[in-house]
Enzyme design. Structure first.
Site, PDB file in Angstrom:
ATOM      1  N   CYS A   1       0.846  -1.198   0.000  1.00  0.00           N
ATOM      2  CA  CYS A   1       0.000   0.000   0.000  1.00  0.00           C
ATOM      3  C   CYS A   1       0.881   1.247   0.000  1.00  0.00           C
ATOM      4  CB  CYS A   1      -0.921   0.011   1.215  1.00  0.00           C
ATOM      5  SG  CYS A   1      -2.011   1.457   1.250  1.00  0.00           S
TER       6      CYS A   1
ATOM      7  N   CYS B   1      -0.175   4.072   2.515  1.00  0.00           N
ATOM      8  CA  CYS B   1       0.098   3.738   3.919  1.00  0.00           C
ATOM      9  C   CYS B   1       1.595   3.773   4.207  1.00  0.00           C
ATOM     10  CB  CYS B   1      -0.495   2.382   4.275  1.00  0.00           C
ATOM     11  SG  CYS B   1      -2.308   2.344   4.201  1.00  0.00           S
TER      12      CYS B   1
END
Length: 178
Positions: free
Chosen positions: A130, A133
């Site tokens: 991700c 993130c």
């Protein structure tokens, strides 16, 4: 159960991983809680039973109960968040104005030093792929004064554990197929 067992389980073609696994457990860039929390959270993120069992046993001997549970909590909450934020990232900002509406209380109150928990979330987010993130946790870590070297060492630990898990799955799968 231990890192040594994982090293022994690795096939010859994964010799680099064996060496890297040995090296990362002797790192001086991460303190003991950072290292073993990163290894445990990363092992959980790989979803590999053998890797999690071996790392989990050794981490239990090293980490406090609070840190052990926080590392597993980081892996769990990031499994959810990484899917959500990675998925939302594919949508070119069309949903960025909407509230996520996901409970993630452990991020605000992990039960351990916040920077260590962020480091574990960062490592798991790298394994789970991700980019939003990873960038967010790296920013939070830098704002908290965590060095680039410490952050990179956690990234290396995550990469090594991910590679070990993949090599073990490949070896076991081919052994049972052949």
């Amino acid at each position: 159960m231990s890192v040594e067992n994982l090293k022994e389980a690795l096939p010859e073609y994964a010799k680099d991983l064996k060496l890297n696994l040995g090296s990362i457990t002797r790192t001086t860039e991460l303190n003991e809680e950072q290292l073993w929390g990163t290894l445990l959270a990363s092992a959980a993120a790989t979803r590999n039973t053998q890797v999690l069992t071996e790392i989990g046993a050794e981490a239990a001997d090293t980490l406090s109960a609070e840190a052990y549970h926080a590392a597993l909590g980081a892996a769990s909450v990031m499994a959810m968040n990484n899917v959500f934020y990675r998925g939302r990232g594919f949508l070119d900002g069309k949903y960025d104005d909407l509230r996520a509406g996901l409970r993630m209380n452990i991020i605000g109150n992990p039960g351990v030093e916040k920077a260590n928990f962020e480091l574990w979330c960062f490592a798991v987010s790298a394994i789970n792929g991700c980019p939003d993130c990873v960038a967010s946790h790296e920013h939070t870590l830098r704002e908290a004064g965590v060095s680039r070297e410490t952050i990179q060492e956690a990234l290396k630990a995550a990469a090594i554990i991910s590679g070990v898990a993949q090599a073990i799955v490949a070896s076991q799968t081919l052994a049972t197929a052949g």
